[in-house]
Write a protein that holds these residues in place. Structure first.
Motif, short mmCIF file in Angstrom:
data_model
loop_
_atom_site.label_atom_id
_atom_site.label_comp_id
_atom_site.label_asym_id
_atom_site.label_seq_id
_atom_site.Cartn_x
_atom_site.Cartn_y
_atom_site.Cartn_z
N ALA A 128 27.56 -165.60 -56.94
CA ALA A 128 27.55 -165.11 -58.10
C ALA A 128 28.09 -163.59 -58.32
N GLU A 187 31.58 -162.87 -56.70
CA GLU A 187 32.56 -163.22 -57.92
C GLU A 187 32.67 -161.90 -58.79
N TRP A 188 31.68 -161.57 -59.44
CA TRP A 188 31.53 -160.69 -60.32
C TRP A 188 32.22 -159.53 -59.84
N ALA A 205 40.64 -165.52 -57.48
CA ALA A 205 39.62 -166.15 -58.47
C ALA A 205 39.27 -167.39 -58.15
N GLU A 206 40.05 -168.22 -57.48
CA GLU A 206 39.67 -169.38 -57.19
C GLU A 206 38.70 -169.70 -55.96
N SER A 266 35.22 -168.05 -57.26
CA SER A 266 34.54 -168.88 -58.46
C SER A 266 34.29 -170.09 -57.98
N ASP A 303 28.45 -169.78 -64.16
CA ASP A 303 29.30 -170.66 -64.78
C ASP A 303 29.43 -170.04 -66.21
N GLN A 304 30.38 -169.41 -66.70
CA GLN A 304 30.44 -168.97 -68.12
C GLN A 304 30.66 -170.42 -69.04
N TRP A 332 40.39 -163.08 -65.51
CA TRP A 332 39.59 -163.80 -64.42
C TRP A 332 39.58 -165.31 -64.91
N TYR A 359 39.12 -167.02 -67.74
CA TYR A 359 38.15 -167.54 -68.61
C TYR A 359 38.67 -168.65 -69.58
N ARG A 383 36.93 -171.59 -68.17
CA ARG A 383 35.50 -171.97 -68.79
C ARG A 383 35.86 -172.45 -70.13
N SER A 440 25.38 -174.85 -62.74
CA SER A 440 26.92 -175.18 -63.19
C SER A 440 26.98 -176.09 -64.22
#
Ligand SMILES: [Zn+2]
Length: 493
Positions: free
Chosen positions: A70, A73-74, A166-167, A170, A322-323, A417, A419, A422, A466
């Protein structure tokens, strides 16, 4: 930098960025200064720390691995954003200060959007949209440089492109998600087209061949329905509903409301989790009507989720992860504004059917838009050059929503990113969760005094699971658009 320090710095940076976004979005600070914030955290936001976290994450075992993944990724997302921060600050400032002139009247760029949605005249909407697009086009060279810097950063971090970065970080299968998104578009195509034609003819009196995105903005703003949604009942109806579920609407005083109108307040409602779970601000620019309610309930869902998050969870599981989880909680509350029984009971709407139908159509439109946007963003962030992408963008969006779509937005209408992915996952999961609530807590689960306990328990987990993990804990089907399709078909046919 040791790991403890990296984690502390990460939390401090995230809080500083959230506060800055809050002050600017709420219209309390004229200029965005993200670049200056990043400068204060130069030690954390370095290639060395990124590489070190990458190595640690690869070696770690499960509980620690989740935290490191996490955080990594951030940091990846931060490094990409930071490279473009000074440019994006300029875009934000330029747009916040821009003024447009339409029919001899001057207004701010942000006011023009509100005016556009309210305007019943197609010609006025077109003129307002043209004026807005001029401001956006003037910022596009800055946005182009910003995207190029982001793409270079992904490459510097050792990935072929932003999309791969990103893939990988995340862990989301964006390609698989896009394919499911395309299936969603196919399977809802006929239903969407029938309804679109009906609304264009009956509600907007616009010929389908002349319809554009700004006409739909007016349709969904629905000023004719304002009488059903009085400003004075906005907060009250939410509080009454939450109290029926035995929930505290203020999250034990942790949630502050900012509903005050300000000329430079962002027209897009947002929730600022300044310090999870202790300090959460909910910002809405009231324009009146249905959209205020939907936006307010959506953001209240985020606020309740953050305010009920277990304070003992590590920073990574309170903020990151996981947003789609927090978006699901937001969509769940937002969905009440499209629920006819809810409208009858809490807002005393006698004939709520047309309002509920419009809300379901809006949901269908948004999910279709997100599906198309994801397809486009995968192209954008996998591309070697930005040549010709305006047409790709306009074609993808117009193909999904079936009205004219402005190509000028090809860089402005991009969520950082991915989003968008999400949101899409949250639309699907929310439909499954709502079905679960109906089965467990009755058709009118939002009036059941047992529902609150269940929701509190979900919120308490913060971002520690998640959507797939939450789904399997609750015994739900795999995460697909199927329940959303069933639900929309039932509401719209
Ligand atoms: Zn949201």
């Amino acid at each position: 930098m040791d790991l403890t320090k990296a984690r502390q710095q990460a939390e401090a940076l995230l809080k500083a960025l959230t506060r800055e976004a809050y002050l600017c979005g709420a219209g309390l600070k004229p200029e965005s200064e993200r670049a200056a914030i990043y400068d204060r955290f130069a030690e954390l936001t370095s290639l060395t720390v990124f590489r070190d976290l990458q190595a640690r994450a690869a070696m770690a075992s499960p509980p620690e691995q989740r935290l490191l993944a996490a955080l990594l990724e951030w940091l990846g997302a931060v490094l990409v954003e930071q490279a473009a921060a000074s440019l994006l600050d300029r875009v934000e400032t330029q747009e916040a200060q821009a003024r447009v002139r339409v029919d001899g009247e001057e207004m701010t760029f942000r006011q023009a959007e509100i005016r556009l949605e309210q305007s019943p005249e197609p010609q006025t909407r077109r003129a307002l949209q043209a004026a807005r697009l001029e401001v956006i086009a003037a910022c596009n060279p800055l946005r182009r440089d910003a995207v190029e810097r982001m793409h270079e950063t992904a490459w510097r971090l050792g990935f072929p492109h932003y999309r791969a970065l990103a893939e990988r970080l995340s862990g989301l299968d964006l390609t698989g998600l896009e394919a499911e998104g395309r299936r969603f578009l196919r399977e809802t195509e006929d239903m969407y087209l029938d309804l679109l034609r009906w609304y264009l003819r009956r509600a907007l009196r616009v010929h389908p061949k002349e319809a554009a995105s700004h006409d739909l903005a007016h349709l969904f703003r629905a000023p004719d329905e304002d009488a059903h949604f009085p400003p004075g009942d906005l907060v009250l109806s939410a509080h009454r509903c939450l109290e029926r579920m035995r929930l505290d609407p203020t999250g034990q005083g942790r949630i502050t409301l900012d509903l005050e109108p300000r000329p430079t307040k962002s027209p897009r409602a947002f929730c600022a989790p300044l310090d999870v779970p202790r300090e959460v601000v909910l910002v809405v620019a009231p324009r009146g009507g249905r959209e205020d309610y939907t936006a307010f309930f959506h953001e209240l869902g985020h606020a309740l989720h953050f305010a009920h998050t277990d304070p003992e969870l590590p920073f990574e599981l309170r903020y990151l992860g996981d947003q789609g989880v927090t978006e699901t909680h937001a969509f769940l509350l937002g969905s009440l504004i499209g629920n006819s029984q809810w409208l009858k009971y809490f807002l005393k709407v006698d004939q709520p059917e047309s309002s509920a139908r419009l809300a379901a159509f809006h949901r269908l439109y948004l999910a279709r838009r997100q599906a198309a946007k994801l397809g486009y963003e995968l192209v954008l962030h996998g591309a070697e050059s930005l040549q010709g992408l305006e047409e790709v963008y306009a074609g993808a969006l117009a193909g999904a929503v079936r009205v004219e779509w402005p190509a000028t937005l090809y860089l402005a209408d991009v969520d950082p990113w991915f989003y968008t992915a999400r949101y899409l996952r949250a639309w699907w999961f929310e439909a499954q969760l709502e079905q679960y609530l109906v089965e467990r807590y009755d058709e009118e689960w939002y009036r059941n005094d047992r529902t609150g306990g269940f929701l509190k328990e979900l919120w308490h987990r913060g971002q520690s699971r998640s959507l797939e993990e939450l789904g399997s804990e609750l015994g739900l089907e795999a995460l697909t658009p199927d329940q959303l399709i069933r639900d929309l078909t039932a509401r719209l046919s």
